[in-house]
Design a protein around this motif. Structure first.
Motif, mmCIF file in Angstrom:
data_model
loop_
_atom_site.group_PDB
_atom_site.id
_atom_site.type_symbol
_atom_site.label_atom_id
_atom_site.label_comp_id
_atom_site.label_asym_id
_atom_site.label_seq_id
_atom_site.Cartn_x
_atom_site.Cartn_y
_atom_site.Cartn_z
ATOM 1 N N LYS A 81 2.284 9.750 3.923
ATOM 2 C CA LYS A 81 1.742 8.496 4.466
ATOM 3 C C LYS A 81 0.151 8.698 4.816
ATOM 4 C CE LYS A 81 5.583 6.312 4.516
ATOM 5 N NZ LYS A 81 6.040 5.307 3.509
ATOM 6 N N PHE A 82 -0.812 7.757 4.495
ATOM 7 C CA PHE A 82 -2.151 8.204 4.570
ATOM 8 C C PHE A 82 -2.813 6.727 5.421
ATOM 9 C CE2 PHE A 82 -0.632 9.921 0.470
ATOM 10 C CZ PHE A 82 -1.046 11.111 0.815
ATOM 11 N N ASP A 83 -4.104 7.326 5.874
ATOM 12 C CA ASP A 83 -4.849 6.295 6.899
ATOM 13 C C ASP A 83 -5.472 5.340 5.704
ATOM 14 O OD1 ASP A 83 -4.317 7.340 9.585
ATOM 15 O OD2 ASP A 83 -5.249 9.256 8.533
ATOM 16 N N TYR A 84 -5.985 5.849 4.873
ATOM 17 C CA TYR A 84 -7.034 5.194 3.872
ATOM 18 C C TYR A 84 -6.443 5.338 2.343
ATOM 19 C CZ TYR A 84 -9.951 4.851 8.054
ATOM 20 O OH TYR A 84 -10.412 4.551 9.257
ATOM 21 N N MET A 85 -6.692 4.558 1.586
ATOM 22 C CA MET A 85 -6.618 4.826 0.225
ATOM 23 C C MET A 85 -7.584 4.184 -0.700
ATOM 24 S SD MET A 85 -2.024 4.835 -0.170
ATOM 25 C CE MET A 85 -1.787 3.839 1.134
ATOM 26 N N LYS A 91 0.853 3.763 6.493
ATOM 27 C CA LYS A 91 1.554 4.024 7.679
ATOM 28 C C LYS A 91 2.023 2.701 8.410
ATOM 29 C CE LYS A 91 -0.932 8.496 8.484
ATOM 30 N NZ LYS A 91 -1.999 9.009 9.663
ATOM 31 N N PRO A 92 2.870 2.797 9.339
ATOM 32 C CA PRO A 92 3.298 1.669 9.944
ATOM 33 C C PRO A 92 2.139 1.261 10.997
ATOM 34 C CG PRO A 92 5.084 3.562 10.015
ATOM 35 C CD PRO A 92 3.736 4.118 9.407
ATOM 36 N N ALA A 93 2.418 0.055 11.172
ATOM 37 C CA ALA A 93 1.092 -0.639 11.763
ATOM 38 C C ALA A 93 1.520 -0.817 13.137
ATOM 39 C CB ALA A 93 0.561 -1.879 11.097
ATOM 40 N N GLY A 129 0.672 0.667 20.707
ATOM 41 C CA GLY A 129 1.818 1.223 20.385
ATOM 42 C C GLY A 129 2.914 0.901 21.506
ATOM 43 N N ALA A 130 4.261 0.856 21.008
ATOM 44 C CA ALA A 130 5.226 0.786 21.994
ATOM 45 C C ALA A 130 6.190 2.135 21.754
ATOM 46 C CB ALA A 130 6.383 -0.478 21.706
ATOM 47 N N LYS A 133 -0.667 4.976 19.061
ATOM 48 C CA LYS A 133 -1.563 3.808 19.433
ATOM 49 C C LYS A 133 -2.358 3.277 18.246
ATOM 50 C CE LYS A 133 -1.905 4.854 24.092
ATOM 51 N NZ LYS A 133 -2.802 5.163 25.465
ATOM 52 N N ILE A 134 -2.637 4.216 17.224
ATOM 53 C CA ILE A 134 -3.286 3.618 15.954
ATOM 54 C C ILE A 134 -2.556 3.806 14.889
ATOM 55 C CG2 ILE A 134 -5.409 3.908 14.656
ATOM 56 C CD1 ILE A 134 -6.902 4.884 17.418
ATOM 57 N N GLY A 135 -2.086 2.859 14.194
ATOM 58 C CA GLY A 135 -1.328 3.030 12.943
ATOM 59 C C GLY A 135 -2.003 2.209 11.942
ATOM 60 N N GLY A 136 -1.008 2.100 10.911
ATOM 61 C CA GLY A 136 -1.526 1.350 9.649
ATOM 62 C C GLY A 136 -2.575 1.854 8.678
#
Length: 469
Positions: A279-283, A336-338, A344-345, A350-353
């Protein structure tokens, strides 16, 4: 850039030596490989003697894996243990074929595997038989391609201009388009702009992926952007391409830059995904326009039917003559999951997506009536609130097509003010006519125009050239 045109013209002039044994549409099979080999030769030249000395000292000793030691000597993740350099090859014209083969086999294993995708061995014999091999090698000795003389950015331009010329000579498939660097810079601006706070964090490490990376232009521009923004940040780039020459050029470039060579893969992203669990931060991507996916149809259709939304293509399948939307679905599967609002829970980060940018022609936007594969894919994206913006670009931006193109920004972590909205930016008039055309490329987006498009995108207000839905 320093004397960019002169360097391209010089390399292009070397191709004149191939006239006779080669037709113009075959020149790239020799010239691209020789340009890469000369670039690698120049990179390794300052440390060549030290590498040979270290290898001799350690040979037959307790240390079996010399790779880490020799790479520390070169300062890059590759080396060459052949006694030859381009200059030394020039000194033995009678044995040029055998010596050049020995030189190529002297590269470290991963570098050699990348170079082998050029399929150059058959051309060594052909050139030697035609008495051209020595002439070509000797001519390349006259150009310095060390990064101190030719920056990585400039080298990228050189490769792209050479490939453009070769493609024109060979009438390459209409769907394969190199993305001009000014278009990539616009894409990178829009992709990274909302994340300025994140990317300026000390020591931050992010990932970026291109499933149709070609020679690596998007990876390089993105990497340069992040480095300029924050020298303490690191962008780890990943790419895959099924064109052997493009893959070899991209892999060589990434080796020189010190990127992990294992992150650049050869193969079809649909049928041989080399990063299936990543899974990637940017594409970023500029997939081929209007190219049919019939060769991969069996694999893709089977995944669609058997895995549904558990696979990559659950939303639907586009018509067989244009696989552009397949690339977008492939990329969405790697988001990535957002985490809403960055909080985050439980154990969630804390930083996703993920944020992604992709260039399309008009087909993915306008083709397909209600209920069609294209319509269902668009509906799936919009109902999930992933489509952030579409920027309509000027025509005649690309080297071998004059069509209008569209930049889609897709993300599963929209800022609160963008949720439930889609922004359309009409940037078709934001260009300057070029003094001299490059193939079909007659227009360019200059830095001022790029900044204005970025500003319009960032403001998120209905205005001239902007509509919010």
């Amino acid at each position: 850039m320093n004397h960019f045109g002169e360097k391209v013209s010089f390399i292009w002039s070397v191709a004149d030596l191939l006239r006779g044994p080669y037709r113009p549409n075959q020149y790239k099979d020799v010239m691209l490989t020789m340009t890469v080999l000369r670039r690698l030769d120049c990179v390794l030249s300052p440390t060549k003697d030290k590498v040979l000395e270290q290898q001799k000292k350690l040979s037959g000793g307790k240390v079996k894996n010399l790779d880490p030691i020799l790479c520390r000597v070169t300062g890059v993740p590759f080396y060459n243990t052949s006694r030859y350099t381009f200059e030394k090859l020039k000194g033995d014209p009678n044995n040029i074929a055998a010596n050049l083969t020995h030189y190529i086999k002297g590269f470290s294993t991963r570098a050699r595997e990348i170079i082998e995708h050029f399929g150059f061995e058959e051309h060594i014999a052909k050139l030697d038989k035609a008495d051209r091999l020595y002439l070509v090698v000797a001519k390349f000795c006259d150009i310095d391609l060390h990064p101190h003389a030719v920056s990585n950015i400039e080298m990228g331009y050189i490769f792209e201009d050479l490939i453009r010329r070769f493609n024109e000579a060979s009438n390459e498939e209409a769907g394969d388009h190199f993305t001009p660097r000014e278009v990539i810079r616009l894409m990178v601006n829009l992709l990274f702009m909302p994340d300025g706070d994140i990317l300026t964090t000390k020591g931050i490490v992010k990932t970026l992926y291109d499933p149709a990376c070609g020679t690596g232009g998007m990876l390089s521009v993105a990497e340069d952007y992040v480095r300029e923004l924050n020298p303490d940040a690191r962008l780890e780039v990943f790419g895959q391409d099924y064109n052997a020459q493009a893959y070899a050029i991209c892999g060589s470039d990434m080796m020189i830059k010190g990127q992990d060579i294992e992150h650049i893969a050869f193969g079809d992203s649909f049928t041989d995904d080399r990063f299936p669990r990543h899974k990637f931060d940017y594409m970023l991507a500029n997939p081929p326009f209007g190219v049919e996916w019939k060769p991969q149809a069996g694999f893709i259709t089977r995944e669609h039917e058997e895995q549904g939304f558990g696979g990559r293509f659950g939303a639907g399948l586009p018509r067989i003559n244009d696989g552009s939307l397949l690339f977008l679905m492939h990329m969405i599967s790697k988001m990535k999951p957002a985490c809403r609002d960055g909080h985050g829970a439980g154990r969630e980060p804390k930083i996703g997506g993920t944020r992604l940018g992709i260039v399309f022609n008009g087909s993915p936007l306008f083709t397909g009536a209600a209920g069609s594969g294209e319509s269902e894919i668009r509906r799936w994206i919009i109902e999930n609130d992933w489509l952030e913006a579409i920027v309509a670009l000027p025509d005649q931006l690309f080297y071998n097509t004059g069509i209008y193109t569209y930049l889609w920004i897709v993300t599963n972590r929209k800022k609160p003010g963008r949720r439930g909205k889609i922004q359309l930016v009409d940037a078709t008039s934001f260009f300057k006519k070029m003094r001299k055309s490059l193939g079909n490329k007659r227009n360019e987006v200059c830095s001022d125009q790029r900044d204005e498009i970025t500003r319009l995108y960032g403001n998120l207000e209905d205005a001239d050239h902007v509509h919010i839905f």
